[in-house]
Design an enzyme around this catalytic site. Structure first.
Site, PDB file in Angstrom:
ATOM      1  CG  LEU A   1     162.752  88.108 100.021  1.00  0.00           C
ATOM      2  CD1 LEU A   1     161.889  89.305 100.355  1.00  0.00           C
ATOM      3  CD2 LEU A   1     162.137  86.829 100.473  1.00  0.00           C
TER       4      LEU A   1
ATOM      5  CD  GLU B   1     163.487  82.584 101.643  1.00  0.00           C
ATOM      6  OE1 GLU B   1     162.549  82.393 100.833  1.00  0.00           O
ATOM      7  OE2 GLU B   1     163.644  83.648 102.261  1.00  0.00           O
TER       8      GLU B   1
ATOM      9  CB  ALA C   1     165.196  77.679 111.512  1.00  0.00           C
TER      10      ALA C   1
ATOM     11  CG  PHE D   1     162.848  82.531 106.453  1.00  0.00           C
ATOM     12  CD1 PHE D   1     161.650  82.625 107.150  1.00  0.00           C
ATOM     13  CD2 PHE D   1     163.727  83.610 106.529  1.00  0.00           C
ATOM     14  CE1 PHE D   1     161.335  83.751 107.903  1.00  0.00           C
ATOM     15  CE2 PHE D   1     163.423  84.742 107.278  1.00  0.00           C
ATOM     16  CZ  PHE D   1     162.229  84.806 107.971  1.00  0.00           C
TER      17      PHE D   1
ATOM     18  CG  HIS E   1     160.887  85.739 112.057  1.00  0.00           C
ATOM     19  ND1 HIS E   1     159.654  86.107 111.609  1.00  0.00           N
ATOM     20  CD2 HIS E   1     161.778  86.456 111.319  1.00  0.00           C
ATOM     21  CE1 HIS E   1     159.782  87.020 110.653  1.00  0.00           C
ATOM     22  NE2 HIS E   1     161.054  87.247 110.457  1.00  0.00           N
TER      23      HIS E   1
END
Ligand SMILES: Cc1ncc(C[n+]2csc(CCOP(=O)(O)OP(=O)(O)O)c2C)c(N)n1
Ligand SMILES: Cc1ncc(C[n+]2csc(CCOP(=O)(O)OP(=O)(O)O)c2C)c(N)n1
Ligand SMILES: [Mg+2]
Ligand SMILES: [Mg+2]
Lengths: 336, 321, 336, 321
Positions: free
Chosen positions: C52, C54, C78, C80, C123
């Protein structure tokens, strides 16, 4: 009035605000090393070096701001903000809203950008538009010593997160700054030159380029008004619309790339809300849609020049029907 | 800062755990019935939340994440206002703007809930800096996060800064073996996150996260040490996400044997059996607690469902201070 | 033709391109768990779960792309992307240029955004404009199953980094998709409805809202052309200018916030290059400059609706001199 | 992949180290004379660069950072094209677009130099994935970075992914005690980064970074192990940044005693003394090397200064493929 450099203006603003309010502190990579005057006056708790980690520097500022401190963080060069986007955008910009207004985030992020040091695109990238696009943030980018000082002081006193962009080329530029307390409200543009035939709108170092262009235009009988936006968010829409209402012609100038830049916002604003006054196409003159090169002549060519502004302006006085594309150095419209 | 003695009692902790479970079951039922949204439940992790939060004083502060219901309820949050928030209603803790993912409750010291995995870790150092520089008492900060969050680089940045600046933070890693749809073993070479934490010269321990008494003892000790030294500590609660990542989730990707083994160690059943065996709980008491909890949730549901949606004008309030 | 959902179209595009080119691989948090069909067909080396994180997911894609692989990474939602900005913007977008053209970065980043799931601003944040503002990247955001498939296949074949934004609300929307090989070139808009009185320009789910508005406008005798941009960078400037040249009236619609959004770019383009054709102010109808709320009615209200488009369009037929501000739900212009 | 025996010889390594030093001194002189820009020199760190790079095979790949001149020259880069790049000229490795901060040279396997501190760490895993999935040989990837970069969270993300995916990467942390204007001791609780690396279950060692023979031996062993196992390793070279962060830099913030102690351990002087003592080098040989190196740099300077600036049209080339 006395004349000091932009860098000194920033130093004064920090010292004065730290003196005024014990909750103000500053930290970042090398901040305590480089700002030893602040360290000497305010001590190691309020002037801190950090580990080399922009994410946690910004995140720490956000957490501290929510709970009573008023941090200023120096993230050095704008591209390094890429390591702090979550903290700035997802946390500082959104958590007030998502918490239903329970928290406020009085914090300032300092970052440098722009041509002048030949260090290339990983140090030089004008990213201010990103933050103007994100909710909950304010963005300022001054052009002269007095505004650097006054806006930084206002940013530190603001209860919201403020991105404070410093055009690298301006650091050693001298300017008159009042001796006494000097604050410049965020959200207010400055009309730095009055005029009636056309409006040049810019911010940061290209304001000076616009002034030069205005001067040359005056010599050939064109009266250009020059607006220094100073605040990019909130944008002083009233000042823009008033000027365009008067002149009917606009050239927006900045070093940042064109697509979805501040110039796009200004042009769109004008095209919607000053449409009836417009007498010519709204022109943007911007840096190319390219990473910033290191090579000196390329780096110089990256930045809009007075010549280009003058000729873009002149075209606006031609027949509207024949108005054609006026872009910086005639770069093609499409990236491909 | 002294603890209310009853907060530390196994019975008080049992009641809070049962309240959390009932709350999550209410949410699941609403979601299944289509009257509420999906959510990330804390079913199976109640001991971790309660063991830690019941060890805190009133001036301590909490940061948490998307799986926060247990932390909030253990801190004394009103299940009615929480449910209202989940349903996006005006009386929610965040006026309905958060929904279930980022509920914070400033008055309870539940600060800055982030559903960006790792977000809470990036913010905790700043909250602790305020505690250290501004607070008149010896309040500390507890930061709850998952084993997945520990994979984000900001986990290390946070622990390192807390060490270097000596910040009073208790890092609580709720290692529930899952990171959304990926098993923890696919993402790290060791079973326990504490090995990563220890490398930052932070006192790092792990504890059976399904044993609330063990969690509570470890948390009390850690909190005491942090108050004394001002330095951070790391506590890992080894536990399991008994339901899926986000409701509804059929858990088809979960090894049934692993799930069954952890179901057999359900933290609530475990504590009930233990207290019954130790004669600290009677079957009648248990029924009373169950009834109380049920009644609170029924009231909460009524309250939440009666709360109106926010007015559309709320769309653009609370953006700037 | 057959009808499949957007999600299925994405799955088909991935499978077909992985079948065609062994250098294509896909990874991300839960990718191997969720796309078990791809895992079964192409094996664990080419369909990977990741830790996990990015930043390293994106960075790994950039490094792999520079050295012969053609990675697709799924970064989920998006917001993230905020953890992957350095890798996408500073590395993928700039290192070709900074290396003097030595490297290419054929990679695709998938991200979801938009209203429809009630999960709030961490989110749901429409960030496509950020990437249109950064150099060296391409950005697409389709509105229907066929384009999802055709553009994703084109993105995977493109030798440049492509940001592929998926509007969350469209996932289960069915659409006709050709049975045979189907590619949609990046950089080409679609005129999804012809018209002569005004142009509605949009992308992603609000294309459908524009279609609805166009339908209602037709009922009252106004012929609206609807352009689905599909590619946000490069933007199909020709298609936009041709349409405006014909209609002289434009409403740009998107869910992303207004300031420095794609709508600003389109409006600015039109104000410069189609000025002589314009018969009315260029109007933007966008989401408010606010984080996305979770509460259902607020989330719905966040998205521009057909009613607002119709009334904005109608105002363009009033006297130009009296044209006033037409913004979504009449939100104030300034954030403060 | 076999090594050219002479590349591994102390004499060959000495010559490369002296070439690097002369190169950096040329840059400093240009910068002082105002004929060249500032830059981050690798003065004092030559042993680390040469010891590692001379242990690599032709198909191995290198990622590096802002302090890359040593790595490039050790890899065989032409000092003339490097200088041309620093001066922003057309014949530079990157056509002048990079300048000194991000020089890469694909033909030499010097891939993806990033001046975003930590950038090289985020990219290395992808390059190694290509080596693993596409390469016909057993090429590995070396990623050079500083102690400062190890403070960025992406350091941990990179090491963790390399472990979990078993990627053939040699992480070389050049711990030069400084992170721009901040001493390493202000930013981490331990003296060596290797403690952080080891937590990722990576075989992690440190070595005297000013002793090129020690570095070379450690690197050869590590490279061999990586070829064998396919797994990552971590090697820390303990060294010192003898000049400032970026030319010009008066180093007023540096403890003079610390600086003097490291100056006394200058890696080039150290190797020269040792080889003279071991009779592997004569004074005459040394003078010859000095002359060779000087001549190469003189040629390089002439070449670079004669190279024209790129045409303005280059401003918008090489953006898209
Ligand atoms: C930065 C970021 N990446 C991905 C996600 C999507 N996501 C939400 S929860 C989750 C798993 C988190 O795992 P862990 O931290 O262990 O917490 P748990 O859900 O197990 O409690 C993921 C991947 C996210 N919200 N934020
Ligand atoms: C992300 C990022 N943050 C900050 C900088 C500014 N900067 C350039 S080099 C440097 C110090 C790097 O320290 P280290 O990694 O130890 O390398 P060294 O310079 O010591 O070789 C800093 C802070 C940068 N280039 N990138
Ligand atoms: Mg977990
Ligand atoms: Mg260093």
């Amino acid at each position: 009035m006395r004349t000091i450099t932009v860098n000194d203006a920033v130093g004064e603003a920090l010292a004065e605000e730290m003196r005024r309010d014990p909750r103000v502190l500053i930290f970042g990579e090398g901040v305590a090393t480089k700002r030893h005057d602040l360290l000497a006056e305010f001590g190691a708790a309020r002037v801190r070096n950090t580990p080399l980690a922009e994410g946690i520097i910004a995140g720490t500022a956000v957490g501290a701001a929510a709970t009573g401190l008023r941090p200023v963080v120096d993230l050095l060069f704008a591209p390094f903000l890429c390591f702090a986007m979550d903290e700035i955008v997802n946390s500082a910009g959104k958590l007030r809203y998502l918490s239903g207004g329970q928290f406020a985030f009085p914090m300032v992020v300092l970052a440098l950008s722009g041509a002048g040091w030949g260090v290339g695109a990983q140090h030089n990238h004008n990213l201010e538009a990103w933050f103007a696009h994100a909710p909950g943030l304010k963005v300022v980018m001054p052009s002269n010593a007095a505004d650097f000082k006054g806006l930084l002081k206002a940013a530190i006193r603001d209860d919201n997160p403020v991105l404070f962009f410093m055009d690298l080329a301006l650091g050693f530029q001298p300017g008159e700054v009042p001796q006494h307390e000097h604050l410049v409200p965020i959200g207010r543009a400055a009309t730095v030159r009055g005029g009636s035939d056309l409006t040049l709108i810019s911010y940061a170092k290209t304001v000076h380029t616009c002034m030069e262009a205005a001067h040359r235009l005056a010599e050939i009988g064109v009266s250009a008004e020059v607006i220094d936006l100073r605040s990019l968010k909130p944008l002083d829409e009233g000042a823009i619309l008033r000027s365009v209402g008067k002149t009917g012609r606009v050239v927006v100038v900045h070093e940042a790339s064109r697509s979805c830049g501040i110039g796009a916002e200004v042009a769109a604003l004008v095209a919607e809300h000053a449409f009836a006054s417009l007498r010519a196409p709204v022109v943007r003159l911007t840096g190319p849609d390219a990473p910033a090169p290191a090579s000196f002549p390329l780096e110089q060519a990256f930045v809009p020049q007075a010549d280009a502004i003058v000729s873009a302006a002149m075209k606006l006085f031609a027949d509207i029907g024949s108005a054609t594309s006026v872009t910086h150095a005639d770069f093609p419209l499409e990236p491909a | 800062m002294t603890q209310q003695p009853d907060r530390a009692s196994p019975l008080a902790m049992l009641e809070t755990m049962m309240l959390i479970r009932a709350y999550e079951e209410t949410i699941v039922a609403m979601s299944e019935a289509g009257t509420g949204p999906g959510s990330c439940t804390s079913v199976g992790q109640e001991a971790s939340a309660v063991g830690v939060v019941h060890a805190l004083g009133a001036h301590d502060r909490i940061l948490t994440n998307h799986r926060s219901a247990g932390h909030l309820l253990a801190r004394g949050a009103d299940p009615g206002r929480m449910l209202a928030e989940v349903l996006g209603r005006r009386d929610g803790y965040c006026k309905g703007k958060s929904g279930h993912l980022h509920i914070s409750a400033k008055a309870l010291g539940v600060i800055l809930t982030s559903t960006i995995v790792g977000g809470e870790l990036s913010l905790a150092t700043g909250v602790a800096l305020s505690q250290k520089m501004l607070a008149e008492d010896d309040g500390i900060v507890v930061c709850f996060f998952g084993d997945g969050a520990a994979c984000e680089g900001v986990f290390h940045e946070s622990l390192n800064l807390a060490t270097v600046w000596e910040l009073p933070i208790l890092y609580v890693c709720e290692n529930n073996q899952w990171q959304a749809f990926v098993h923890r073993r696919e993402t790290m070479p060791v079973d326990e996150v504490r090995h990563w934490a220890a490398a930052h010269a932070i006192d790092s321990r792990s504890v059976d996260g399904n044993d609330v008494e063990a969690v509570h003892a470890a948390a009390r000790e850690a909190v005491g040490r942090i108050r004394e030294t001002g330095k951070p500590m790391f506590l890992e609660t080894l536990t399991y996400r008994l339901r899926g990542h986000f409701e509804p989730d059929d858990q088809s990707y979960v090894d049934p044997a692993e799930l069954a083994a952890w179901q057999a160690r359900d933290p609530i059943a475990l504590l009930q059996r233990r207290l019954l065996a130790r004669d600290e709980l009677t079957a009648a008491q248990l029924r009373t607690i169950e009834r109380n909890v049920r009644a609170r949730l029924d009231d909460a549901t009524l309250f939440a469902e009666a709360s109106p949606f926010p007015d559309i004008s709320e769309l653009i309030t609370d953006i700037y201070a």
